[in-house]
Motif scaffolding. Structure first.
Motif, PDB file in Angstrom:
ATOM      1  N   ALA A   1      48.161  22.574  30.088  1.00  0.00           N
ATOM      2  CA  ALA A   1      49.311  23.398  30.435  1.00  0.00           C
ATOM      3  C   ALA A   1      49.809  23.084  31.845  1.00  0.00           C
ATOM      4  O   ALA A   1      51.023  22.991  32.088  1.00  0.00           O
ATOM      5  CB  ALA A   1      48.952  24.874  30.315  1.00  0.00           C
TER       6      ALA A   1
ATOM      7  N   GLN B   1      51.687  19.834  31.751  1.00  0.00           N
ATOM      8  CA  GLN B   1      53.021  19.982  31.175  1.00  0.00           C
ATOM      9  C   GLN B   1      53.980  20.644  32.164  1.00  0.00           C
ATOM     10  O   GLN B   1      55.150  20.265  32.262  1.00  0.00           O
ATOM     11  CB  GLN B   1      52.938  20.804  29.889  1.00  0.00           C
ATOM     12  CG  GLN B   1      52.309  20.054  28.724  1.00  0.00           C
ATOM     13  CD  GLN B   1      52.198  20.903  27.477  1.00  0.00           C
ATOM     14  OE1 GLN B   1      52.208  22.136  27.551  1.00  0.00           O
ATOM     15  NE2 GLN B   1      52.092  20.263  26.326  1.00  0.00           N
ATOM     16  N   LEU B   2      53.481  21.615  32.907  1.00  0.00           N
ATOM     17  CA  LEU B   2      54.324  22.262  33.925  1.00  0.00           C
ATOM     18  C   LEU B   2      54.699  21.273  35.024  1.00  0.00           C
ATOM     19  O   LEU B   2      55.840  21.270  35.509  1.00  0.00           O
ATOM     20  CB  LEU B   2      53.591  23.460  34.513  1.00  0.00           C
ATOM     21  CG  LEU B   2      53.489  24.707  33.631  1.00  0.00           C
ATOM     22  CD1 LEU B   2      52.548  25.732  34.267  1.00  0.00           C
ATOM     23  CD2 LEU B   2      54.867  25.331  33.420  1.00  0.00           C
TER      24      LEU B   2
ATOM     25  N   PHE C   1      49.056  31.935  34.270  1.00  0.00           N
ATOM     26  CA  PHE C   1      50.030  31.496  33.268  1.00  0.00           C
ATOM     27  C   PHE C   1      50.708  32.662  32.558  1.00  0.00           C
ATOM     28  O   PHE C   1      51.715  32.465  31.882  1.00  0.00           O
ATOM     29  CB  PHE C   1      49.345  30.604  32.223  1.00  0.00           C
ATOM     30  CG  PHE C   1      48.928  29.265  32.760  1.00  0.00           C
ATOM     31  CD1 PHE C   1      49.581  28.696  33.844  1.00  0.00           C
ATOM     32  CD2 PHE C   1      47.878  28.566  32.179  1.00  0.00           C
ATOM     33  CE1 PHE C   1      49.198  27.465  34.345  1.00  0.00           C
ATOM     34  CE2 PHE C   1      47.490  27.334  32.666  1.00  0.00           C
ATOM     35  CZ  PHE C   1      48.149  26.783  33.760  1.00  0.00           C
TER      36      PHE C   1
ATOM     37  N   LEU D   1      56.688  27.598  30.679  1.00  0.00           N
ATOM     38  CA  LEU D   1      55.750  26.889  29.811  1.00  0.00           C
ATOM     39  C   LEU D   1      56.175  27.009  28.346  1.00  0.00           C
ATOM     40  O   LEU D   1      56.084  26.033  27.582  1.00  0.00           O
ATOM     41  CB  LEU D   1      54.335  27.447  30.003  1.00  0.00           C
ATOM     42  CG  LEU D   1      53.203  26.725  29.267  1.00  0.00           C
ATOM     43  CD1 LEU D   1      53.127  25.263  29.684  1.00  0.00           C
ATOM     44  CD2 LEU D   1      51.874  27.417  29.535  1.00  0.00           C
TER      45      LEU D   1
END
Length: 498
Positions: free
Chosen positions: A288, A291-292, A459, A468
């Motif tokens: 994650a 990806q951010l 998150f 996200l």
């Protein structure tokens, strides 16, 4: 012609005993008679696999002809509906023939080249590890070189004789099939479906070497997770040995080596289980974050992270295994002779100190909460382990499976963290707990889980969570195509996180 001897021929040696019970075969009415219009299939060979294959084919509605070098001796081992004859007669009429002999015996079939011309040969053999490394070509390719006028199909080599007898089950239903002729593959695939299996097209016959390597692999997906669990166990065991056994022996002259078989192991197991559980969810956090940082989901993860993500199931099951062992060891602690001596010594000290009532309210509450959280964590881990079974996982839809494995898994991690913190209580701040200046073991185990929990909480912040979610729905920071989320917050929460 069909043979049914009245008296079974006595065979010497345990290896000569058939896997199939003749009584069970004859008692099954579905295997007694086969309609005349049923498709005819040939089998070359009379070993255990050939017998099981004949039983499954007859039970699936095929007319089976078995070719043997000594049909009189082997006829009684096959179902009564199967015709057992010489090899020359067995290959004359069927269009599909299973070759159930070892590689070294392929050359003995060369005398049948004329009868086999234009037929489909299904190679079901498997090489040993030594043979697989020794020969550059697969068994199926070698068979094809001996019979160039035949179409060779590699299939059923990953299915055991027992599976053929008992019927396919969840984990062993797939049958990899490869051949250079699509029509031959289609014919064998239809046979596999009729027998209750799931054919899996592996391409041309060049893939036969890979198919033959499948049965040689011993739990390939478990190798890295098992080594990881063993490495953690050795490290934590050595650490606990230094703190709980070596330090008292060197500084206090106390012999506590009796703790090695049970007490030190029981102290080590929860550490391994806890760290392994956190390692199940750490790669998701790293993915994650990646990806951010990239602002897109359309870039591959690094190989090490990709492999880590693929091994999460095995790591989680090993975590459950260690936690279950920890629970069993904990139940055994009061059974130890050393524990009984400690109770007697404590009672004697209490009498000598003239204390009639020994009760520490804080310790009582701590222990009650500690045990309750441990039971809840183990129960949640049990649910995760059960839902990872193929039979259970296949009955759940994606949202249900994701909820159990992701949401309840994170709950299990939080419960385990609370369980560990309750065990530690104030011990992390007591100077006497730092033996050889080494911190208590539980403080080391808290590092990775706390990082995971804090990252998960981070998150959940709206500014990060929304970004996200947009990325996982296909939005790209520098891309030309940008997607917008639904304005309805409830609908946005139902979005599948791919």
């Amino acid at each position: 012609m069909s043979h049914q001897p009245a008296v079974a021929i006595k065979m010497s040696g345990e290896m000569d005993k058939p896997l199939i019970s003749l009584h069970l075969v004859d008692s099954d009415s579905s295997l007694a008679k086969v309609p005349d219009e049923a498709p005819k299939v040939g089998i070359l060979g009379s070993g255990d696999f050939a017998r099981s294959l004949a039983t499954r084919l007859v039970g699936s509605g095929f007319k089976v002809v078995v070719g043997s070098r000594n049909p009189k001796r082997t006829a009684g081992l096959f179902p009564s509906a199967a015709q057992v004859t010489f090899q020359e007669e067995a290959v004359s009429s069927p269009e599909v023939i299973f070759v159930a002999v070892f590689r070294e015996h392929y050359s003995s079939l060369c005398s049948l080249s004329e009868q086999l011309a234009g037929k489909i040969l299904v190679d079901v053999s498997n090489p040993t590890e030594q043979e697989h490394l020794q020969h550059r070509e697969s068994n199926a390719e070698y068979l094809a070189s001996l019979f160039p006028t035949c179409t060779v199909v590699k299939a059923f080599n990953v299915i055991s004789a027992w599976t053929l007898q008992a019927g396919p089950r969840d984990g062993n239903r797939q049958v990899p099939i490869c051949s250079d002729q699509p029509e031959a593959k289609r014919a064998v695939s239809e046979m596999a479906l009729t027998m209750g299996f799931m054919p899996m097209d592996m391409g041309s016959l060049a893939s036969a070497r890979e198919v033959e390597a499948m049965p040689l692999r011993l739990l390939p997906a478990w190798k890295v997770p098992t080594l990881l669990a063993l490495g953690l166990f050795v490290c934590f065991y050595a650490y606990n040995f230094v703190r709980d056994v070596l330090q008292p022996y060197m500084q206090e002259s106390q012999n506590k080596f009796f703790k090695l078989p049970v007490s030190v192991v029981n102290t080590t197991l929860p550490c391994v289980a806890y760290v392994l559980l956190s390692l199940v969810y750490l790669p998701g956090v790293l993915a994650a974050a990646l990806q951010l940082r990239r602002g897109t989901k359309y870039q591959r993860f690094p190989d090490w992270l990709d492999h880590w993500l693929q091994h999460r199931k095995q790591i989680g099951l090993l975590s459950f295994f260690c936690a279950a062992l920890h629970a069993l060891y904990s139940f055994c602690l009061p059974l130890r002779r050393a524990h009984r001596y400690d109770l007697v010594n404590l009672a004697v000290k209490q009498v000598l100190a003239n204390k009639s009532h020994l009760w520490v309210e804080e310790e009582v509450w701590r222990m009650e909460i500690y045990l309750s959280l441990g039971v809840l964590a183990l129960g949640t881990l049990s649910l995760l382990a059960v839902t990872s079974l193929p039979s259970i996982a296949n009955s759940l839809n994606w949202r249900e499976f994701s909820f159990v494995q992701s949401s309840l898994g994170f709950v299990a991690l939080v419960l385990s963290t609370l369980h560990t913190l309750t065990y530690g209580w104030t011990r992390a701040f007591e100077e006497s707990r730092y033996k050889f200046y080494l911190p208590p073991t539980f403080t080391l185990t808290l590092l990775v889980p706390c990082v995971v929990i804090l990252a998960k909480a981070l998150f959940l912040l709206p500014c990060i969570s929304r970004r996200l979610t947009r990325i996982r729905r296909g939005w790209e920071r520098d891309g030309a195509i940008k997607f917008t989320l639904p304005t309805d917050h409830a609908l946005a929460e139902k979005t599948s996180h791919v």
